[in-house]
Design an enzyme around this catalytic site. Structure first.
Site, mmCIF file in Angstrom:
data_model
loop_
_atom_site.group_PDB
_atom_site.id
_atom_site.type_symbol
_atom_site.label_atom_id
_atom_site.label_comp_id
_atom_site.label_asym_id
_atom_site.label_seq_id
_atom_site.Cartn_x
_atom_site.Cartn_y
_atom_site.Cartn_z
ATOM 1 N N CYS B 123 41.908 44.426 32.283
ATOM 2 C CA CYS B 123 41.779 45.838 32.827
ATOM 3 C C CYS B 123 40.727 46.351 32.267
ATOM 4 O O CYS B 123 40.180 47.461 32.427
ATOM 5 C CB CYS B 123 42.661 45.765 34.212
ATOM 6 S SG CYS B 123 43.691 45.094 34.734
ATOM 7 N N HIS B 268 38.607 51.845 36.498
ATOM 8 C CA HIS B 268 38.831 50.269 36.296
ATOM 9 C C HIS B 268 39.091 50.509 37.983
ATOM 10 O O HIS B 268 40.544 51.035 38.835
ATOM 11 C CB HIS B 268 40.246 49.878 35.568
ATOM 12 C CG HIS B 268 40.740 48.043 36.456
ATOM 13 N ND1 HIS B 268 39.582 47.303 36.103
ATOM 14 C CD2 HIS B 268 41.892 47.743 36.567
ATOM 15 C CE1 HIS B 268 39.816 46.125 37.031
ATOM 16 N NE2 HIS B 268 41.367 46.906 36.977
ATOM 17 N N ASN B 299 37.795 43.076 42.720
ATOM 18 C CA ASN B 299 37.946 43.972 41.578
ATOM 19 C C ASN B 299 37.361 42.919 40.481
ATOM 20 O O ASN B 299 37.676 41.798 40.446
ATOM 21 C CB ASN B 299 39.738 43.710 41.335
ATOM 22 C CG ASN B 299 40.738 44.068 40.077
ATOM 23 O OD1 ASN B 299 39.826 43.861 39.119
ATOM 24 N ND2 ASN B 299 41.779 44.601 40.384
#
Lengths: 75, 355
Positions: B123, B268, B299
């Site tokens: 991330c 993010h 994601n």
């Protein structure tokens, strides 16, 4: 804030329509799931109260949340 | 404190390629055991809707990054031989060894004079990768290619109802060049939280064996193997709301800028819930802090910041001077942010991988 205002804020954070009281059992609230716990953590964080995800496993009733809020409730 | 100020590097282009297959949460709900009520709740709160994944086990992160890199070089009209360094940020390398970046050096046709190595981050990987690229430019290189991304399908177990519906596969390529431009970075690490996001098995401490490959029902109600990624969502959320808004204040102060001077806060894309929470805390709305990437693409790990630019801000970054604040946070635990300037970069709309 008064206890009533706190209960309303908790219900709003959980996005639940149920009327809450100190005796309400957390597991009886449909919205008190993993997303609900995130919402409550966020709410307490904004109040300046530190709470960890593990703490929620010990909580049984809304009274435990009232106790956590401590002197933030003055009514 | 790790604070860095660069004066001679900037981004010239960003390209992102996502998996070739689109799946929707409506199709997948029964696989994850969601009832109608929970489905409605995750759609509303978390923003689950669709995500893009690779359709075949043969497609690796490097394949998505290679497609992005080829398009990037051709769009910027430069030769692969002119690249001085190729950095790859991924948790899904082609092999345990050697570094995927070195294999990409050859596949892309870069010279054997190229520096190439991998960085194992998720991330926060785009920020760390960008910092590394800027550092190399500041030290004298002219052109660095940064590849970031993950094929999360490789580590998110198909029945893990907490993690898998969140994840999308993507690989981005970013070109960084020598150019007069001020940029500011802040980076943090906290290994005490390493267990909150982890693939426990497959490394040296817990080698891949039969036990590691056995699917098990876990305390959080999900099924997964020890070779799959585990996420303690509540701990990660708790960590994020504590560190991210604070880091923004530190960074803005370090850069001597106000929030109003930032055109876009590209964060993010963990999930919509976290982003809404951060947005509220820092007082920046969705017009400057995009938060819909998870709903469309999933994601994308280290590719989520470039993925959001190519997915939602392509025309803005392509046509004007932009002051951006990028921030990544998660696995490690690791978090970092930077303020960078860019002008009319090559940033085409996101593309699906073509087999």
């Amino acid at each position: 804030m008064t206890q009533q205002e706190f209960l309303e804020a908790i219900a709003e954070a959980l996005d639940c329509e149920m009327e809450l009281s100190g005796e309400t059992i957390l597991d009886d609230i449909d919205e008190y799931d993993s997303i609900g716990v995130l919402s409550l953590m966020s709410y307490f964080d904004e109040l300046g109260i530190k709470v960890s995800p593990n703490d929620f496993e010990k909580f049984e009733t809304v009274q435990d949340l009232i106790n956590l809020a401590g002197d933030k409730i003055d009514g | 404190m790790a604070k860095l100020h660069f004066k001679n590097a900037s981004i010239r282009g960003i390209v992102t390629t996502v998996g070739d297959k689109k799946v929707t949460i409506d199709e997948e709900a029964s696989k994850f055991g969601y009832d109608e009520k929970l489905l409605k709740r995750v759609k509303k709160s978390m923003g689950f809707n669709s995500r893009y994944v690779v359709s075949s086990e043969d497609i690796c992160t490097s394949d998505l990054c290679l497609a992005s890199a080829k398009k990037l070089l051709s769009g910027c009209n430069i030769e692969a031989k002119s690249i001085d360094a190729l950095l790859m940020v991924t948790q899904t390398p082609d092999y345990k060894a050697p570094s995927t970046a070195i294999i990409l050096q050859d596949r892309l046709g870069c010279s054997t004079d190229t520096i190439a190595y991998d960085i194992n981050l998720g991330c926060s990987g785009f920020i760390n990768g960008l910092m590394s690229a800027y550092s190399l430019i500041e030290s004298g290189l002219n052109r660095v290619l940064l590849c970031v991304g993950d094929v999360a399908s490789k580590f998110a177990y198909e029945k893990d109802k907490n993690l898998t519906p969140l994840m999308g596969d993507a690989g981005s390529a970013i070109l960084i060049e020598k150019s007069l431009s001020d940029s500011y970075f802040i980076l943090h690490s906290d290994g005490s939280g390493y267990e909150h996001l982890i693939i426990p098995a497959g490394g040296c401490r817990y080698p891949c064996n039969e036990e590691a490959l056995t699917p098990k029902e876990r305390g959080d109600g999900s099924i997964r193997r020890d070779v799959d990624m585990y996420m303690n969502g509540a701990e990660i959320f708790n960590f994020t709301i504590k560190v991210v808004p604070k880091m923004f204040d530190e960074l803005l102060e370090f850069a001597g800028k106000s929030k109003d001077e930032i055109d876009y806060f590209v964060l993010h894309q963990a999930n919509r819930y976290i982003l809404q929470n951060i947005s509220k805390r820092i007082g920046v709305g969705s017009d400057r802090l995009p938060m819909e990437t998870v709903s469309t693409y999933g994601n994308q790990n280290s590719a989520s910041i470039p993925g959001t630019i190519n997915g939602f801000l392509s025309d803005k970054y392509s046509s004007k001077k932009v002051t951006s604040l990028f921030a990544g946070f998660g696995i490690g635990l690791s978090w970092g942010a930077c303020i960078v300037e860019s002008k009319n970069i090559f940033a085409p709309a996101i593309e699906q991988y073509k087999i």
